[in-house]
Motif scaffolding. Structure first.
Motif, mmCIF file in Angstrom:
data_model
loop_
_atom_site.group_PDB
_atom_site.id
_atom_site.type_symbol
_atom_site.label_atom_id
_atom_site.label_comp_id
_atom_site.label_asym_id
_atom_site.label_seq_id
_atom_site.Cartn_x
_atom_site.Cartn_y
_atom_site.Cartn_z
ATOM 1 N N THR A 47 -51.460 1.948 -31.870
ATOM 2 C CA THR A 47 -52.347 2.347 -32.967
ATOM 3 C C THR A 47 -53.467 1.332 -33.171
ATOM 4 O O THR A 47 -54.634 1.696 -33.355
ATOM 5 N N HIS A 48 -53.139 0.046 -33.124
ATOM 6 C CA HIS A 48 -54.155 -0.996 -33.325
ATOM 7 C C HIS A 48 -55.157 -1.030 -32.174
ATOM 8 O O HIS A 48 -56.344 -1.290 -32.389
ATOM 9 N N VAL A 64 -46.045 2.830 -38.573
ATOM 10 C CA VAL A 64 -46.910 1.783 -38.008
ATOM 11 C C VAL A 64 -47.084 0.671 -39.027
ATOM 12 O O VAL A 64 -47.338 0.920 -40.210
ATOM 13 N N LEU A 65 -46.934 -0.571 -38.575
ATOM 14 C CA LEU A 65 -47.179 -1.724 -39.432
ATOM 15 C C LEU A 65 -48.662 -2.087 -39.387
ATOM 16 O O LEU A 65 -49.306 -1.945 -38.346
ATOM 17 N N TYR A 108 -50.967 9.029 -31.735
ATOM 18 C CA TYR A 108 -51.486 7.848 -32.423
ATOM 19 C C TYR A 108 -52.845 8.095 -33.077
ATOM 20 O O TYR A 108 -53.249 7.342 -33.955
ATOM 21 N N THR A 109 -53.526 9.159 -32.672
ATOM 22 C CA THR A 109 -54.788 9.488 -33.332
ATOM 23 C C THR A 109 -54.547 9.946 -34.768
ATOM 24 O O THR A 109 -55.448 9.878 -35.602
ATOM 25 N N HIS A 110 -53.323 10.381 -35.059
ATOM 26 C CA HIS A 110 -52.998 10.860 -36.405
ATOM 27 C C HIS A 110 -52.654 9.726 -37.364
ATOM 28 O O HIS A 110 -52.611 9.930 -38.573
ATOM 29 N N VAL A 111 -52.359 8.534 -36.802
ATOM 30 C CA VAL A 111 -51.968 7.420 -37.671
ATOM 31 C C VAL A 111 -52.954 6.254 -37.613
ATOM 32 O O VAL A 111 -52.744 5.237 -38.262
ATOM 33 N N ALA A 112 -54.022 6.397 -36.843
ATOM 34 C CA ALA A 112 -55.017 5.337 -36.753
ATOM 35 C C ALA A 112 -55.942 5.418 -37.965
ATOM 36 O O ALA A 112 -56.977 6.072 -37.951
ATOM 37 N N SER A 113 -55.573 4.740 -39.033
ATOM 38 C CA SER A 113 -56.268 4.882 -40.316
ATOM 39 C C SER A 113 -57.699 4.368 -40.260
ATOM 40 O O SER A 113 -58.599 4.928 -40.892
ATOM 41 N N ASP A 114 -57.945 3.300 -39.502
ATOM 42 C CA ASP A 114 -59.303 2.756 -39.428
ATOM 43 C C ASP A 114 -60.268 3.751 -38.803
ATOM 44 O O ASP A 114 -61.428 3.849 -39.198
ATOM 45 N N MET A 115 -59.787 4.493 -37.814
ATOM 46 C CA MET A 115 -60.642 5.501 -37.180
ATOM 47 C C MET A 115 -60.987 6.597 -38.179
ATOM 48 O O MET A 115 -62.110 7.097 -38.221
ATOM 49 N N LEU A 175 -43.017 -1.806 -33.498
ATOM 50 C CA LEU A 175 -43.973 -2.767 -32.930
ATOM 51 C C LEU A 175 -44.764 -2.120 -31.793
ATOM 52 O O LEU A 175 -45.964 -2.361 -31.642
ATOM 53 N N ARG A 176 -44.102 -1.329 -30.996
ATOM 54 C CA ARG A 176 -44.766 -0.612 -29.901
ATOM 55 C C ARG A 176 -45.741 0.431 -30.453
ATOM 56 O O ARG A 176 -46.866 0.558 -29.966
#
Length: 271
Positions: free
Chosen positions: A224-225, A96-97, A251-258, A218-219
């Motif tokens: 994730t965003h 993820v970017l 995507y819950t595993h890569v959502a760093s802000d969460m 990008l997808r």
């Protein structure tokens, strides 16, 4: 086999993949006649793909799909004729970017058409094939939606049309005046997926983004965003066109802000 694929309205990419994979299997079979195909031969072939050819799991699955299609849809054989196990895919988290990297990437893309393409893929969470298949009529500026027709699995869906992306698209339309396809290449034909990959790689290099990333990143970044900004996972599933919520849950595993916003219970009990 190709006639059956066409009649069943399989995408051109799927047709080409199935025909290629089945041709490789036929070469392995030669000189045995087609009617001798059975589960034992198929298992031997896929064992060879793993132990001798060192083919990827994705390659093996595509091969299995092609052979299953021939047996089930062309020869009309029941499932017991190809009852064999599929290789399991390793569970890897998607790349993820960051939002800054997305902006850097788009800033590095100076060509108007190229910028519009990458912006739309990110802002709407499109697959590369869905982007090249978009027609002008699929952009609904009245309801701010994009109609994705014949996506993966031959499914239609609706996704988001960003306000800023629409502004960019209108500017692009004035300059390039496409006739049918939203993004056209030579002689009004569809823009190619390989050209989009080249555009992405060039912009990634100019933006000095060193992490592994492809157009599909990008997808992943779109999803994730959205999750990091509080969008319900169920809505993200619909926007991406996933059949199962389990596919979207990765995507819950890569959502760093969460993750950074979650407080340890120890911190809570101290207050």
């Amino acid at each position: 086999m190709q006639d059956v694929l066409r009649r069943k309205n399989y995408s051109l990419n799927t047709q080409q993949s199935y025909m290629h994979m089945f041709t490789l299997f036929l070469k392995y079979m030669y000189p045995q006649p087609m009617h001798t195909i059975n589960s034992s031969i198929i298992k031997e072939y896929h064992t060879k793909l793993v132990t001798q050819d060192h083919k990827s799991i994705s390659f093996q699955n595509q091969s299995i799909n092609a052979i299953k299609f021939y047996l089930e849809k062309v020869l009309k054989q029941p499932s017991e004729h190809y009852d064999f196990e599929r290789p399991k895919k390793p569970k890897r988290l998607p790349s993820v970017l960051s939002t800054k990297q997305i902006l850097d990437l788009l800033d590095a893309t100076t060509n108007l058409k190229h910028k519009a393409i990458l912006t739309l893929i990110y802002s709407a969470g499109l697959r590369i094939s869905e982007c090249v298949n978009l027609q002008i009529k699929d952009i609904d500026s009245d309801t701010m939606r994009i109609w994705v027709r014949n996506g993966k699995g031959q499914k239609d869906r609706i996704t988001l049309l960003s306000v800023d992306a629409l502004f960019l698209l209108r500017n692009y339309y004035k300059h390039y005046t496409p006739k049918k396809w939203l993004f056209e290449g030579v002689k009004g034909k569809q823009y190619s997926a390989s050209s989009i990959r080249s555009v992405f790689n060039k912009s990634k290099r100019i933006a000095k983004i060193t992490m592994p990333a492809t157009v599909h990143t990008l997808r992943h970044s779109f999803a994730t965003h959205l999750l990091e900004n509080g969008t319900n996972l169920r809505y993200i599933q619909k926007l991406l066109g996933h059949n199962s919520s389990k596919t979207t849950e990765i995507y819950t595993h890569v959502a760093s802000d969460m993750l950074t916003n979650i407080k340890s219970p120890f911190d809570l009990i101290k207050k």
